[in-house]
Design a protein around this motif. Structure first.
Motif, mmCIF file in Angstrom:
data_model
loop_
_atom_site.group_PDB
_atom_site.id
_atom_site.type_symbol
_atom_site.label_atom_id
_atom_site.label_comp_id
_atom_site.label_asym_id
_atom_site.label_seq_id
_atom_site.Cartn_x
_atom_site.Cartn_y
_atom_site.Cartn_z
ATOM 1 N N THR A 63 0.836 -1.208 0.000
ATOM 2 C CA THR A 63 0.000 0.000 0.000
ATOM 3 C C THR A 63 0.865 1.250 0.000
ATOM 4 O OG1 THR A 63 -1.804 -1.136 1.128
ATOM 5 C CG2 THR A 63 -1.775 1.270 1.284
ATOM 6 N N ARG A 64 1.851 1.304 0.862
ATOM 7 C CA ARG A 64 2.727 2.469 0.963
ATOM 8 C C ARG A 64 3.453 2.747 -0.348
ATOM 9 N NH1 ARG A 64 7.976 3.590 1.878
ATOM 10 N NH2 ARG A 64 8.621 1.416 2.086
ATOM 11 N N LEU A 65 3.987 1.688 -0.953
ATOM 12 C CA LEU A 65 4.747 1.863 -2.190
ATOM 13 C C LEU A 65 3.841 2.180 -3.380
ATOM 14 C CD1 LEU A 65 7.345 -0.960 -1.576
ATOM 15 C CD2 LEU A 65 7.767 1.512 -1.520
ATOM 16 N N ARG A 66 2.656 1.566 -3.441
ATOM 17 C CA ARG A 66 1.706 1.914 -4.510
ATOM 18 C C ARG A 66 1.318 3.384 -4.418
ATOM 19 N NH1 ARG A 66 -0.966 -3.488 -4.883
ATOM 20 N NH2 ARG A 66 -0.097 -4.220 -6.846
ATOM 21 N N ASP A 67 1.044 3.841 -3.198
ATOM 22 C CA ASP A 67 0.692 5.250 -2.988
ATOM 23 C C ASP A 67 1.825 6.180 -3.406
ATOM 24 O OD1 ASP A 67 -1.766 4.430 -2.017
ATOM 25 O OD2 ASP A 67 -1.281 4.815 0.094
ATOM 26 N N ALA A 68 3.050 5.697 -3.335
ATOM 27 C CA ALA A 68 4.216 6.497 -3.724
ATOM 28 C C ALA A 68 4.533 6.382 -5.211
ATOM 29 C CB ALA A 68 5.432 6.069 -2.901
ATOM 30 N N GLY A 69 3.773 5.564 -5.950
ATOM 31 C CA GLY A 69 3.983 5.430 -7.384
ATOM 32 C C GLY A 69 5.088 4.479 -7.796
ATOM 33 N N VAL A 70 5.506 3.592 -6.904
ATOM 34 C CA VAL A 70 6.556 2.627 -7.224
ATOM 35 C C VAL A 70 6.015 1.586 -8.207
ATOM 36 C CG1 VAL A 70 7.987 0.781 -6.226
ATOM 37 C CG2 VAL A 70 7.774 2.985 -5.051
ATOM 38 N N ALA A 71 6.854 1.193 -9.159
ATOM 39 C CA ALA A 71 6.475 0.218 -10.186
ATOM 40 C C ALA A 71 6.536 -1.207 -9.632
ATOM 41 C CB ALA A 71 7.404 0.333 -11.388
ATOM 42 N N PHE A 72 5.424 -1.917 -9.728
ATOM 43 C CA PHE A 72 5.372 -3.321 -9.314
ATOM 44 C C PHE A 72 5.568 -4.201 -10.536
ATOM 45 C CE2 PHE A 72 3.608 -1.298 -5.699
ATOM 46 C CZ PHE A 72 3.862 -2.143 -4.639
ATOM 47 N N ARG A 73 6.307 -5.316 -10.359
ATOM 48 C CA ARG A 73 6.578 -6.236 -11.455
ATOM 49 C C ARG A 73 5.884 -7.571 -11.278
ATOM 50 N NH1 ARG A 73 10.878 -5.147 -14.757
ATOM 51 N NH2 ARG A 73 9.825 -6.754 -15.938
ATOM 52 N N SER A 74 5.151 -7.748 -10.182
ATOM 53 C CA SER A 74 4.407 -8.988 -9.967
ATOM 54 C C SER A 74 3.268 -8.692 -9.008
ATOM 55 C CB SER A 74 5.308 -10.084 -9.360
ATOM 56 O OG SER A 74 5.564 -9.837 -7.995
ATOM 57 N N ASP A 75 2.406 -9.667 -8.870
ATOM 58 C CA ASP A 75 1.399 -9.644 -7.815
ATOM 59 C C ASP A 75 2.010 -10.323 -6.595
ATOM 60 O OD1 ASP A 75 -0.614 -8.481 -9.427
ATOM 61 O OD2 ASP A 75 -1.087 -10.443 -10.299
ATOM 62 N N VAL A 76 1.331 -10.266 -5.478
ATOM 63 C CA VAL A 76 1.778 -10.988 -4.295
ATOM 64 C C VAL A 76 1.671 -12.484 -4.581
ATOM 65 C CG1 VAL A 76 1.290 -11.503 -1.862
ATOM 66 C CG2 VAL A 76 1.136 -9.140 -2.698
ATOM 67 N N VAL A 77 2.739 -13.203 -4.264
ATOM 68 C CA VAL A 77 2.791 -14.650 -4.446
ATOM 69 C C VAL A 77 3.046 -15.264 -3.076
ATOM 70 C CG1 VAL A 77 4.045 -16.546 -5.535
ATOM 71 C CG2 VAL A 77 3.691 -14.413 -6.790
ATOM 72 N N ALA A 78 2.303 -16.313 -2.749
ATOM 73 C CA ALA A 78 2.471 -17.006 -1.471
ATOM 74 C C ALA A 78 3.080 -18.375 -1.691
ATOM 75 C CB ALA A 78 1.126 -17.140 -0.760
ATOM 76 N N GLY A 79 3.948 -18.761 -0.782
ATOM 77 C CA GLY A 79 4.557 -20.084 -0.815
ATOM 78 C C GLY A 79 4.691 -20.602 0.596
ATOM 79 N N PRO A 80 5.319 -21.757 0.763
ATOM 80 C CA PRO A 80 5.406 -22.350 2.095
ATOM 81 C C PRO A 80 6.222 -21.519 3.084
ATOM 82 C CG PRO A 80 6.709 -23.608 0.522
ATOM 83 C CD PRO A 80 5.932 -22.588 -0.258
ATOM 84 N N GLY A 81 7.141 -20.687 2.587
ATOM 85 C CA GLY A 81 7.976 -19.899 3.479
ATOM 86 C C GLY A 81 7.473 -18.499 3.760
ATOM 87 N N GLY A 82 6.493 -18.051 2.955
ATOM 88 C CA GLY A 82 5.987 -16.707 3.152
ATOM 89 C C GLY A 82 5.377 -16.131 1.889
ATOM 90 N N ARG A 83 5.245 -14.810 1.871
ATOM 91 C CA ARG A 83 4.643 -14.100 0.746
ATOM 92 C C ARG A 83 5.635 -13.086 0.209
ATOM 93 N NH1 ARG A 83 0.802 -10.891 3.175
ATOM 94 N NH2 ARG A 83 -0.244 -10.512 1.221
ATOM 95 N N GLN A 84 5.560 -12.842 -1.110
ATOM 96 C CA GLN A 84 6.503 -11.919 -1.729
ATOM 97 C C GLN A 84 5.856 -11.171 -2.876
ATOM 98 O OE1 GLN A 84 9.495 -14.690 -3.002
ATOM 99 N NE2 GLN A 84 8.624 -14.892 -5.040
ATOM 100 N N ILE A 85 6.492 -10.046 -3.222
ATOM 101 C CA ILE A 85 6.112 -9.263 -4.388
ATOM 102 C C ILE A 85 7.383 -8.643 -4.941
ATOM 103 C CG2 ILE A 85 5.642 -7.107 -3.144
ATOM 104 C CD1 ILE A 85 3.134 -6.838 -5.053
ATOM 105 N N LEU A 86 7.422 -8.401 -6.236
ATOM 106 C CA LEU A 86 8.574 -7.776 -6.866
ATOM 107 C C LEU A 86 8.252 -6.341 -7.253
ATOM 108 C CD1 LEU A 86 9.750 -10.618 -9.281
ATOM 109 C CD2 LEU A 86 10.571 -10.108 -6.975
ATOM 110 N N ILE A 87 9.213 -5.446 -6.975
ATOM 111 C CA ILE A 87 9.133 -4.071 -7.445
ATOM 112 C C ILE A 87 10.372 -3.823 -8.295
ATOM 113 C CG2 ILE A 87 7.752 -3.268 -5.495
ATOM 114 C CD1 ILE A 87 10.281 -2.087 -4.260
ATOM 115 N N ALA A 88 10.394 -2.700 -8.995
ATOM 116 C CA ALA A 88 11.542 -2.354 -9.832
ATOM 117 C C ALA A 88 12.045 -0.974 -9.458
ATOM 118 C CB ALA A 88 11.152 -2.396 -11.304
ATOM 119 N N ASP A 89 13.374 -0.828 -9.482
ATOM 120 C CA ASP A 89 13.946 0.497 -9.284
ATOM 121 C C ASP A 89 13.853 1.263 -10.607
ATOM 122 O OD1 ASP A 89 16.154 -0.172 -10.941
ATOM 123 O OD2 ASP A 89 17.585 -0.240 -9.292
ATOM 124 N N PRO A 90 14.268 2.523 -10.650
ATOM 125 C CA PRO A 90 14.115 3.303 -11.881
ATOM 126 C C PRO A 90 14.834 2.719 -13.096
ATOM 127 C CG PRO A 90 14.461 4.786 -10.037
ATOM 128 C CD PRO A 90 14.679 3.387 -9.522
#
Length: 127
Positions: free
Chosen positions: A88-115
């Motif tokens: 939420t914080r990063l979306r509000d700041a306009g950061v580019a996301f490269r994936s949706d949230v993915v869940a696995g046995p160890g936890g949850r993750q999402i990818l963002i990209a730098d400029p």
């Protein structure tokens, strides 16, 4: 407390705009600026991670073979306490996301990209 220089793990990211990369990592991901001989190079620190931001004029970028000079498939992995709040914080700041949230046995993750398009994985481990 500061980390002794030998205790840092350094990762080099090739970027096309060093000041934009500094702003991104310090504003959005909690890094602090370590050195700044921009526009060729800068490095930012988070914990024991020293991220080397190498612009086109840097020796690190110039030493990279042309066929490997673009952003790669590697990424840094940052652990967060509340992935949903970070998204939420990063979306509000306009950061580019490269994936949706993915869940696995160890936890949850999402990818963002730098400029420059380098990937950063935000990971929330299973409690």
């Amino acid at each position: 407390m500061t980390t002794p220089r030998d205790d840092y793990v350094s990762v080099r990211y090739l970027v096309d705009d060093v000041p934009a990369a500094i702003d991104f990592y310090t504003r959005h991901l909690g890094f602090t600026l370590h050195t700044n001989p921009a526009p060729a190079f800068a490095d930012v620190i988070r914990g024991s991670l020293r991220l080397l931001l190498s612009g086109p004029a840097s020796s690190g970028a110039r030493a990279t073979p042309a066929d490997n000079a673009g952003a790669g498939r590697n990424r840094i992995h940052l652990i967060v306490g509340d992935l949903d709040a970070e998204v939420t914080r990063l979306r509000d700041a306009g950061v580019a996301f490269r994936s949706d949230v993915v869940a696995g046995p160890g936890g949850r993750q999402i990818l963002i990209a730098d400029p420059a398009g380098n990937l950063i994985e935000l990971f929330q481990p299973v409690a």
